[in-house]
Enzyme design. Structure first.
Site, PDB file in Angstrom:
ATOM      1  N   LYS A 208     -43.102  -4.919  -7.151  1.00 11.50           N
ATOM      2  CA  LYS A 208     -43.819  -6.006  -7.825  1.00 11.50           C
ATOM      3  C   LYS A 208     -43.357  -6.174  -9.266  1.00 11.50           C
ATOM      4  O   LYS A 208     -42.811  -5.260  -9.878  1.00 11.50           O
ATOM      5  CB  LYS A 208     -45.334  -5.790  -7.716  1.00 11.50           C
ATOM      6  CG  LYS A 208     -45.797  -6.020  -6.274  1.00 11.50           C
ATOM      7  CD  LYS A 208     -47.276  -6.049  -6.083  1.00 11.50           C
ATOM      8  CE  LYS A 208     -47.573  -6.310  -4.592  1.00 11.50           C
ATOM      9  NZ  LYS A 208     -48.967  -6.071  -4.246  1.00 11.50           N
ATOM     10  N   ARG A 248     -48.802   1.567  -0.282  1.00 15.48           N
ATOM     11  CA  ARG A 248     -48.076   0.637   0.598  1.00 15.48           C
ATOM     12  C   ARG A 248     -46.720   0.359  -0.046  1.00 15.48           C
ATOM     13  O   ARG A 248     -46.659  -0.214  -1.131  1.00 15.48           O
ATOM     14  CB  ARG A 248     -48.890  -0.652   0.735  1.00 15.48           C
ATOM     15  CG  ARG A 248     -48.250  -1.731   1.595  1.00 15.48           C
ATOM     16  CD  ARG A 248     -49.122  -2.993   1.595  1.00 15.48           C
ATOM     17  NE  ARG A 248     -48.556  -4.042   2.412  1.00 15.48           N
ATOM     18  CZ  ARG A 248     -47.570  -4.850   2.015  1.00 15.48           C
ATOM     19  NH1 ARG A 248     -47.049  -4.727   0.810  1.00 15.48           N
ATOM     20  NH2 ARG A 248     -47.108  -5.784   2.830  1.00 15.48           N
TER      21      ARG A 248
HETATM   22  N1  PMM Z   1     -49.200  -6.766  -1.291  1.00 19.17           N
HETATM   23  C1  PMM Z   1     -48.508  -7.639  -0.549  1.00 19.17           C
HETATM   24  C2  PMM Z   1     -48.831  -7.847   0.813  1.00 19.17           C
HETATM   25  N2  PMM Z   1     -49.835  -7.172   1.386  1.00 19.17           N
HETATM   26  N3  PMM Z   1     -51.574  -5.606   1.238  1.00 19.17           N
HETATM   27  C3  PMM Z   1     -52.300  -4.745   0.517  1.00 19.17           C
HETATM   28  N4  PMM Z   1     -53.328  -4.087   1.103  1.00 19.17           N
HETATM   29  N5  PMM Z   1     -52.022  -4.491  -0.797  1.00 19.17           N
HETATM   30  C4  PMM Z   1     -51.017  -5.127  -1.460  1.00 19.17           C
HETATM   31  O1  PMM Z   1     -50.824  -4.885  -2.666  1.00 19.17           O
HETATM   32  C5  PMM Z   1     -50.235  -6.073  -0.721  1.00 19.17           C
HETATM   33  C6  PMM Z   1     -50.558  -6.284   0.654  1.00 19.17           C
HETATM   34  C7  PMM Z   1     -47.405  -8.422  -1.163  1.00 19.17           C
HETATM   35  O2  PMM Z   1     -46.239  -7.701  -1.168  1.00 19.17           O
HETATM   36  P1  PMM Z   1     -44.964  -7.959  -0.178  1.00 19.17           P
HETATM   37  O3  PMM Z   1     -44.858  -9.444  -0.014  1.00 19.17           O
HETATM   38  O4  PMM Z   1     -43.869  -7.381  -0.955  1.00 19.17           O
HETATM   39  O5  PMM Z   1     -45.234  -7.258   1.104  1.00 19.17           O
END
Ligand code: PMM
Length: 269
Positions: A208, A248
């Site tokens: 991020k 995650r």
């Molecule tokens: N961030 C993304 C997608 N899903 N789920 C949870 N629980 N927490 C997060 O911080 C989160 C998520 C966005 O990130 P990506 O597009 O890189 O997967």
């Protein structure tokens, strides 16, 4: 020991070249590679949940992810489904998912909490302030930690009212969702207040913008994705130190290595 959730995106881009079958196969192979790297949980998503991303119809989302959920669950993997749609959550649980990861905390689909209550799956309630084309349009706070903790508390109350017991509820402060990079760091510094509520806490900092901003603030230039994954592994260690339940991440191997070193430092096994 802090659990590692590996991200498996079944993305639209991959459908344009190889077609649907190839995309399923490559997502399954990616999930298997992440398990080999030591992922405890695989988080499978068919709709980008990044702020400002295009919405995807639930039927399309399901046709992207369900074969991937089935194949990886059949391997014995613990599967989480990253979705804001109740019908996708229910069908993914029927296909073998054990966790529903809803970045909207049950706000995007009024049927979500009841759908999860009717299963024995866990739910991740992430802090979210609405669909927003403008990433920071809702990032206005007087007391960011108090507001994030309070708004998550409301989502927990709604989940309980729908019939989901506390032991099946995980909370997530939602880094980047309605928060600027600096606001994300403020939430990090208030993480103890979220942990004090007693639910398991999941965090997602992987790749991020907050990481690049932190680096830039110290005059460090990130060269590319490897540097972002290294920075993510550092946040995984700090999150483990703070007492979170799971992180995650995209690069499971880097985070596993970092957590192993931390465990040795702490004398944990
Ligand atoms: N961030 C993304 C997608 N899903 N789920 C949870 N629980 N927490 C997060 O911080 C989160 C998520 C966005 O990130 P990506 O597009 O890189 O997967």
């Amino acid at each position: 020991m802090t659990l590692v959730m590996g991200v498996v995106n079944v993305t639209p881009d991959s459908f344009s070249d190889g077609g649907r079958y190839a995309s399923h196969e490559s997502a399954i192979a990616h999930g298997r590679a992440l398990r080999h790297d030591g992922a405890d949980v695989l988080d499978i998503g068919g709709e980008s949940t990044r702020p400002g991303a295009q919405r995807v119809a639930p039927e399309e989302e399901q046709s992207r992810i369900l074969p991937v959920v089935e194949a990886l669950a059949a391997d014995g993997a613990t599967i989480s489904v990253d979705t804001m749609n109740a019908s996708t959550a229910a069908s993914a649980v029927a296909a073998g998912a054990r966790i529903v990861n809803d970045v909207s905390g049950g706000l995007a689909d009024a049927d979500m909490l009841a759908a999860v209550a009717g299963t024995d799956a866990d739910i991740v309630l992430q802090h979210w302030r609405g669909h927003s084309a403008d990433m920071y349009g809702t990032a206005v706070y007087d007391d960011i930690v108090g507001e994030v903790v309070g708004e998550l508390g409301e989502r927990v109350a709604a989940a309980r009212a729908a019939g989901i017991p506390d032991h099946r509820i995980v909370v997530d402060p939602g880094f980047g969702f309605g928060k600027t990079p600096e606001q994300n760091w403020q939430v990090v510094r208030g993480l103890d207040r979220l942990l004090a509520d007693g639910h398991r806490v999941l965090i997602g900092t992987s790749r991020k913008r907050m990481l690049a901003v932190a680096a830039a603030g110290a005059g460090v230039e990130l060269a590319g994705q490897d540097d972002l994954d290294l920075a993510t592994a550092v946040t995984s260690v700090l999150a483990a130190q703070a007492g979170v339940w799971a992180v995650r991440v995209h690069d499971v191997a880097a985070t596993r290595l970092a957590l192993a070193v931390r465990a040795a430092w702490e004398g944990e096994r």
